[in-house]
Design a protein around this motif. Structure first.
Motif, PDB file in Angstrom:
ATOM      1  N   ARG A  46       0.835  -1.209   0.000  1.00 10.85           N
ATOM      2  CA  ARG A  46       0.000   0.000   0.000  1.00 10.85           C
ATOM      3  C   ARG A  46       0.863   1.249   0.000  1.00 10.85           C
ATOM      4  O   ARG A  46       0.620   2.196  -0.765  1.00 10.85           O
ATOM      5  CB  ARG A  46      -0.919  -0.009   1.225  1.00 10.85           C
ATOM      6  N   ASP A  47       1.906   1.272   0.827  1.00 10.35           N
ATOM      7  CA  ASP A  47       2.790   2.428   0.905  1.00 10.35           C
ATOM      8  C   ASP A  47       3.480   2.683  -0.434  1.00 10.35           C
ATOM      9  O   ASP A  47       3.592   3.828  -0.878  1.00 10.35           O
ATOM     10  CB  ASP A  47       3.828   2.207   2.011  1.00 10.35           C
ATOM     11  N   PHE A  48       3.933   1.610  -1.072  1.00  7.87           N
ATOM     12  CA  PHE A  48       4.574   1.762  -2.385  1.00  7.87           C
ATOM     13  C   PHE A  48       3.611   2.422  -3.366  1.00  7.87           C
ATOM     14  O   PHE A  48       3.974   3.375  -4.061  1.00  7.87           O
ATOM     15  CB  PHE A  48       5.035   0.403  -2.921  1.00  7.87           C
ATOM     16  N   LEU A  70      -2.368  -8.879  -5.967  1.00 12.40           N
ATOM     17  CA  LEU A  70      -1.382  -7.811  -5.876  1.00 12.40           C
ATOM     18  C   LEU A  70      -1.705  -6.627  -6.777  1.00 12.40           C
ATOM     19  O   LEU A  70      -1.693  -5.482  -6.321  1.00 12.40           O
ATOM     20  CB  LEU A  70       0.016  -8.362  -6.198  1.00 12.40           C
ATOM     21  N   ALA A  71      -1.982  -6.866  -8.051  1.00 14.02           N
ATOM     22  CA  ALA A  71      -2.270  -5.756  -8.967  1.00 14.02           C
ATOM     23  C   ALA A  71      -3.469  -4.947  -8.481  1.00 14.02           C
ATOM     24  O   ALA A  71      -3.443  -3.713  -8.479  1.00 14.02           O
ATOM     25  CB  ALA A  71      -2.509  -6.282 -10.379  1.00 14.02           C
ATOM     26  N   GLY A  72      -4.508  -5.622  -8.047  1.00 15.53           N
ATOM     27  CA  GLY A  72      -5.687  -4.925  -7.544  1.00 15.53           C
ATOM     28  C   GLY A  72      -5.410  -4.149  -6.272  1.00 15.53           C
ATOM     29  O   GLY A  72      -5.898  -3.031  -6.097  1.00 15.53           O
ATOM     30  N   ALA A  73      -4.619  -4.734  -5.382  1.00 14.78           N
ATOM     31  CA  ALA A  73      -4.271  -4.039  -4.137  1.00 14.78           C
ATOM     32  C   ALA A  73      -3.466  -2.776  -4.432  1.00 14.78           C
ATOM     33  O   ALA A  73      -3.687  -1.728  -3.810  1.00 14.78           O
ATOM     34  CB  ALA A  73      -3.482  -4.976  -3.214  1.00 14.78           C
ATOM     35  N   LEU A  74      -2.550  -2.848  -5.395  1.00 19.98           N
ATOM     36  CA  LEU A  74      -1.781  -1.663  -5.772  1.00 19.98           C
ATOM     37  C   LEU A  74      -2.688  -0.634  -6.445  1.00 19.98           C
ATOM     38  O   LEU A  74      -2.639   0.556  -6.125  1.00 19.98           O
ATOM     39  CB  LEU A  74      -0.621  -2.049  -6.693  1.00 19.98           C
TER      40      LEU A  74
END
Length: 162
Positions: A46-48, A70-74
Motif C-alpha cells: 500500500r505504501d509503495f 497484488l495488482a488490484g491491491a496496488l
C-alpha cells in the motif's frame, strides 16, 4: 523519464519479471523491482502504491500467481496505470491468477496481459510512457519495424525452402 515500478508477489515470479526487465532495459526505461505481497506485506504494498507518483513512477507492473490480488491491491491505492501479470503456478496453470487479475470492480482498473506475459506488460508500460515522450515513441516504432522485418525474412526463407 518516469520510472516503471515492478512488484512481484514472490521471488518465484522472477522468471516472468526478468522478461519485463529485459524489455525495459532494451528501451532504456528506468525501473525499480520489489517483492511485496498483497497478503503478507499489505502495508508495504500500500505504501509503495500511495507514494509511487511522488517517487517518480509513471506506471506499475504487478506479477502474482494463484489468488493474484497484488495488482488490484496496488491499483486501489494509486491512480497510476497498473498492469497485472498473472503468473502460472502448479494450481490451475495460472487460470486462477488470470481471473483474479482481470476481474476488477468498476472504478479500480487493472490492465491485464496474458499468463506469464512479462514482455507485453513492459511494452504496454512503454506505450503509456511514450504518450508524452517522443524519443520513446520512436524506439517503439523501430522495435515494431524490426520485428516485422524479422517475420518477413523468415517468410522468405520458408518460401525458398518449400
Amino acid at each position: 523519464m518516469k520510472k516503471v515500478g515492478i512488484v512481484m508477489g514472490s521471488d518465484s515470479d522472477l522468471p516472468v519479471i526478468q522478461k519485463a526487465v529485459d524489455q525495459l532495459k532494451d528501451l532504456e526505461i528506468p525501473y525499480e523491482v520489489h517483492i511485496y505481497s498483497a497478503h503478507r506485506t499489505p502495508e508495504a504494498a500500500r505504501d509503495f502504491a500511495l507514494h509511487a507518483r511522488e517517487n517518480g513512477f509513471g506506471a506499475i507492473l504487478a506479477a502474482a500467481g494463484m489468488a493474484a490480488h497484488l495488482a488490484g491491491a496496488l491499483a486501489a491505492n494509486t491512480t497510476l496505470p497498473v498492469i497485472g501479470i498473472p503468473c502460472k503456478s502448479n494450481t490451475l496453470d495460472g487460470i486462477d491468477a488470470l481471473l483474479s487479475t482481470v476481474q476488477m470492480p468498476s472504478g479500480i482498473p487493472v490492465a491485464t496481459v496474458a499468463i506469464n506475459g512479462g514482455v507485453n506488460a513492459a511494452l504496454l508500460c512503454a506505450e503509456i510512457l511514450a504518450v508524452t515522450d517522443a524519443e520513446l515513441a520512436r524506439k517503439l516504432d523501430e522495435k515494431r519495424r524490426t520485428a516485422s522485418e524479422a517475420v518477413l525474412k523468415k517468410d522468405a526463407e520458408i518460401a525458398s525452402k518449400l
